[in-house]
Structure formats: structure tokens, C-alpha cells
Design an enzyme around this catalytic site. Structure first.
Site, PDB file in Angstrom:
ATOM      1  N   LYS A  56       1.765   2.915  -2.864  1.00 61.18           N
ATOM      2  CA  LYS A  56       0.557   2.549  -3.602  1.00 61.18           C
ATOM      3  C   LYS A  56       0.533   3.195  -4.994  1.00 61.18           C
ATOM      4  O   LYS A  56      -0.106   2.676  -5.905  1.00 61.18           O
ATOM      5  CB  LYS A  56      -0.699   2.982  -2.845  1.00 61.18           C
TER       6      LYS A  56
HETATM    7  C1  LIG Z   1      -0.633   0.072   2.352  1.00 62.19           C
HETATM    8  C2  LIG Z   1       0.542   0.426   3.175  1.00 62.19           C
HETATM    9  C3  LIG Z   1       1.262  -0.544   3.887  1.00 62.19           C
HETATM   10  C4  LIG Z   1       0.846  -2.001   3.909  1.00 62.19           C
HETATM   11  O1  LIG Z   1       0.987  -2.586   2.668  1.00 62.19           O
HETATM   12  P1  LIG Z   1       0.259  -3.962   2.320  1.00 62.19           P
HETATM   13  O2  LIG Z   1       0.617  -4.235   0.919  1.00 62.19           O
HETATM   14  O3  LIG Z   1      -1.192  -3.738   2.533  1.00 62.19           O
HETATM   15  O4  LIG Z   1       0.793  -4.969   3.251  1.00 62.19           O
HETATM   16  C5  LIG Z   1       2.386  -0.136   4.578  1.00 62.19           C
HETATM   17  N1  LIG Z   1       2.775   1.159   4.606  1.00 62.19           N
HETATM   18  C6  LIG Z   1       2.103   2.118   3.952  1.00 62.19           C
HETATM   19  C7  LIG Z   1       2.565   3.523   4.034  1.00 62.19           C
HETATM   20  C8  LIG Z   1       0.967   1.787   3.212  1.00 62.19           C
HETATM   21  O5  LIG Z   1       0.301   2.740   2.551  1.00 62.19           O
END
Ligand SMILES: *Cc1c(COP(=O)(O)O)cnc(C)c1O
Length: 465
Positions: free
Chosen positions: A112
Site C-alpha cells: 500500500k
Molecule cells: C491490501 C492487501 C491485500 C489485498 O490487496 P487488494 O488490492 O485490496 O486486492 C493483500 N495483501 C496485503 C498485505 C494487503 O495489505
């Protein structure tokens, strides 16, 4: 570059407006009106460039005149300066023809950060120019919230409120949200699950009076600028393995469908991607949908990969938009069906369109743990539980005899989920030294009911004017 809503009824916006708006006023999500294509020569020319230079070239066509080239270069440079690895998104080899794309070297140890650090810098540049303030409200299953608070802490023109499901995020995730001391960031522990938090966020955006009063802005994975930031590492990794001369596939641990949808955009831009493989944990609504065409809610069951404990997969709406030939009315009808009945059925034509691009697989709790154990023993890599879901599904896909190299996205650092990793391996992964005192810092949070009015009052009261 113009942006339109997946439900076809909201105003057409430019990049800057789309970024600051988040959810469209018809309840849909913004997408580019047309997707710019990079030629094979343009893609080949990315090889050997820094991540920042690649990011500039991949994203530049999408931002229109929101920033000058010099401004945009400076924004990208500031966004990735705090990463703990010079390659930003290094690729490591896991086994024959299977690679891991490490997306956890940012300040909060999850992918993120790639998007959030960038939009923090873009918001600041844009708001400084206009003299406006905004209130950012976000819903998080853990990683979005910590990344947002980290990216926006201390910025002048922004108040940030992050709603997370009380008791359902890891201690590291919670502490990353509750320990920053800046007055403009607020962690809200909501009595509910992630889908409740996401639903209250949508309610706030649909309350147009509130939305205008606080100048509400969204940074959830529905925000187009976040998807765009994530397109870059599909290019950087594919090019490192020989694209455009060689095709690659990706397996993406998925919840809200943001990361994997960025892969779809890269593919539409001309990147030589063979398959995009959806990997779900036991909350397997996307895998079931890909199997039988029925998007049916069963209720979320908490897992050891909590950032994927989701049943309302917001960005899947964007995939549906393309699967229906960009027909906003068709998407709006499906979303109405979901709201009224808890289910929608995808037509045969649209399923064929989805199956031309996406595969899917799932890993239950035991399989996820076994994958962490086995990967450490056999491949000397410590995986976070989300990444383990991906590695299991990616391996499964490779066993079907596909010769195309597989890149699995490593979405978080194992130290962000130390309990699950220790239970599987006996090894408690230490935090990187730059955040080693996280467990000692005092916490600050507000516990709040899963109630729209209570949340709105709180936000209006705590916001700086
Ligand atoms: C947010 C997240 C996901 C999922 O990602 P999306 O884009 O919402 O599908 C998977 N793994 C981790 C560690 C995350 O923080």
C-alpha cells in the site's frame, strides 16, 4: 485525459479532480475514458532505468496537465525516498520459473505504501496550489490505514480519519495507525468488520451535504490514483524478466481487487502479460465468482491474512465495467441486484471476457500455514500469510504446465504478521531496525460504534479548520 464513472451517471473529471474525489457521485468508480498504449519500443526502453524513471514514463500519460514534468518528477522522487531498498520493488527467485516481487520495503511494510506515499505527495502539491483543505476518511483492513496515516501525517491541508475493525487488525498494523503523534491524523476503532467500515465510508460519500461540508476526499483502493501507482511495478518486474520480448504471468493475493486491477491496466497498456491469477484466502468470493459466475456473499470469516478478509470487493466493479464493454448501465444494474439480494449473476458473455484475462485459486488457513512452513524449509524465504496465499496459488498454476514465468506479488513483510509466521515456522520475524521501537510508543485511538451519525459527529468535531 478524462475519467468516467463505472456507472455512467457522474460528471466526467480530469485526473486531479478524480484523485481528490474518490468515489463518483453515482456510487461508481472512476476509470480512464481511454487507456494509453505503450509501444513495444517504449516498454523495452524501460529496461535498466530506476524505479522512479519507470514510474514517470508509465504514469505520465494518465495525469494530463495536473502537474508539470518537473513537478511530477519531484513528487515521485519524494514518494519513494523513504523506502528501505534501492530497487523499491526488487524481484527475487523463488524456484524454477517462479519469482517473488517484494512490495514491502516501504515505511509501513506493505505494498500500500507504493500508492499512498505517491498520493500523499500529489495531494500536497495540488492543495498547496489551490489553497484548499480536505478531510480524508478511509476504511482499512489494516494496511491501507497505516500507509495513509504514514503518508499524510503532519501535512498542512489535510485531516485524516481512518476507520478500522476493532480487534481485527494485527498489533503491528494497529500500532502503525495509533502511535503517530501528529494532530491531523486519527485512528477510529469501529465495532464491526472491514465491510462495515467500507460501507460507512460509502455512506459518507453518498451523503452529499456532509461530503461538501467537510470537503471529503478518499484514499481507499477505489481511488484511481492508487490503482495508477500500482501499475508501475507490473512494468518494472515484467521488463526485468525480458518483457516485451517475453510474456509473464502474475499471481496477486487479492481482497479489494485493487492490485490485480492495476495488472489489468498494465496489460491494456500493452504489457505482455499472459495470465492474471486471483489468489484468495478462505474468504473466496472472487474465486467462487470466477468458477460459477455468481457473486454471492456468505459472511466474512477472520483469517491469518486479515488484509484480504473482504466480501465487498470494490475494485471488482472496474473489472466488470470492462467485461460489459464499458456499459455503465449494466454495471449499475448488477450493483443494484447485489444491494437488494446480496448476490448478482454475471452473464455468459461477461464471464467469457473475464476468463480471457483472469484465472483464480484459493488457499484455506491450513494450506496458508503449510505454505509458509514449506517455503522457509525448501526455498529459504519467510513469507507473510497474504504472500503465502499467492505462492500456493501461483505454484498450483505453474503445475498445470504453463511455461510462462510466474511473478507472485509479496504484499507485506512477514514482520507485519509475526504471530502467524511464528506459528508456522517457529521463527518470530523481527521488525526492520528503522521501526524497532514500535512496541514501546504510546497509542492514541477513538473507539466508535458502527453508526454513520456517530462517525460523522466525531469527524466534524475533531477536524481542524
Ligand atoms: C491490501 C492487501 C491485500 C489485498 O490487496 P487488494 O488490492 O485490496 O486486492 C493483500 N495483501 C496485503 C498485505 C494487503 O495489505
Amino acid at each position: 485525459m478524462k475519467y468516467v464513472s463505472t456507472r455512467g451517471q457522474a460528471p466526467v473529471l480530469n485526473f486531479e479532480e478524480t484523485m481528490l474525489t474518490g468515489l463518483a457521485r453515482d456510487g461508481g468508480l472512476y476509470v480512464p475514458e481511454t487507456i494509453p498504449v505503450m509501444s513495444a519500443g517504449d516498454i523495452a526502453a524501460l529496461a535498466g532505468l530506476s524505479y522512479e524513471e519507470q514510474a514517470f514514463r508509465v504514469m505520465r500519460p494518465f495525469i494530463g496537465d495536473a502537474f508539470t514534468d518537473a513537478e511530477f518528477e519531484a513528487i515521485i522522487a519524494r514518494a519513494y525516498a523513504s523506502f528501505g531498498h534501492a530497487a523499491r520493488a526488487p524481484l527475487v527467485q523463488l524456484g524454477p520459473n517462479h519469482f517473488l516481487l517484494e512490495l514491502f520495503h516501504g515505511p509501513t511494510l506493505a505494498f500500500k505504501d507504493f500508492a499512498m506515499q505517491l498520493i500523499g505527495q500529489m495531494f500536497e502539491a495540488s492543495l498547496k496550489r489551490s489553497g484548499k483543505r480536505v478531510t480524508i476518511v478511509g476504511a482499512t483492513s489494516g494496511d491501507t490505514g497505516s500507509a495513509a496515516i504514514e503518508a499524510f501525517r503532519g501535512l498542512d491541508a489535510v485531516d485524516v480519519f481512518i476507520m478500522y475493525p476493532h480487534g481485527r487488525v494485527s498489533e503491528v498494523q494497529r500500532r502503525q495507525m495509533t502511535t503517530p503523534t501528529e494532530a491531523n491524523v486519527h485512528a477510529l476503532a469501529v465495532d464491526g468488520d472491514f465491510d462495515d467500515c467500507q460501507a460507512r465510508l460509502k455512506d459518507m460519500f453518498n451523503d452529499h451535504a456532509f461530503r461538501d461540508r467537510v470537503a471529503l476526499a478518499g484514499v481507499n483502493s477505489i481511488n484511481w490514483a492508487r490503482v495508477l501507482a500500482q501499475v508501475v511495478y507490473f512494468f518494472s518486474s515484467a521488463v526485468a524478466l525480458g518483457a516485451p520480448g517475453r510474456r509473464v504471468s502474475f499471481t496477486v493475493p487479492t481482497g479489494n481487487f485493487g492490485d490485480i486491477f492495476a495488472g489489468f491496466i498494465a496489460r491494456e497498456m500493452g504489457l505482455t502479460i499472459d495470465r492474471l491469477v486471483i489468489a484468495t484466502n478462505q474468504n473466496d468470493i472472487l474465486h467462487r465468482t470466477m468458477t460459477d459466475g455468481r457473486y454471492t456473499k456468505h459472511g466474512v470469516v477472520p483469517s491469518i491474512s486479515p488484509s484480504m478478509d473482504i466480501e465487498v470487493s470494490s475494485n471488482f466493479e472496474r473489472a466488470l465495467f470492462w467485461a460489459h464493454d464499458r456499459d455503465g448501465a449494466a454495471v449499475a444494474a448488477l450493483m443494484k441486484e447485489l444491494a437488494e439480494t446480496g448476490e448478482f449473476r454475471i452473464s455468459e458473455n461477461a464471464m467469457t471476457a473475464l476468463a480471457a484475462i483472469y484465472d483464480s485459486g484459493t488457499a484455506d488457513e491450513a494450506t496458508t500455514s503449510e505454505t509458509i512452513t514449506r517455503t522457509l524449509a525448501e526455498r529459504a524465504e519467510l513469507l507473510c500469510p497474504h504472500t503465502a496465499v499467492g505462492v500456493h496459488v501461483g505454484d498450483q498454476h505453474a503445475r498445470r504446465g504453463n511455461p510462462v514465468p510466474m511473478i507472485t506479488l509479496a504484499t507485506a513483510h512477514p514482520a507485519k504478521f509475526p504471530d502467524a509466521v511464528e506459528a508456522a515456522t517457529g521463527v518470530r520475524p523481527p521488525l526492520p531496525s528503522r521501526m524497532a521501537d514500535l512496541y514501546e510508543r504510546p497509542e492514541r485511538l477513538t473507539r466508535v460504534a458502527n453508526d454513520l451519525a456517530a462517525l460523522q459527529d466525531l469527524i466534524e468535531g475533531k477536524r481542524q479548520r
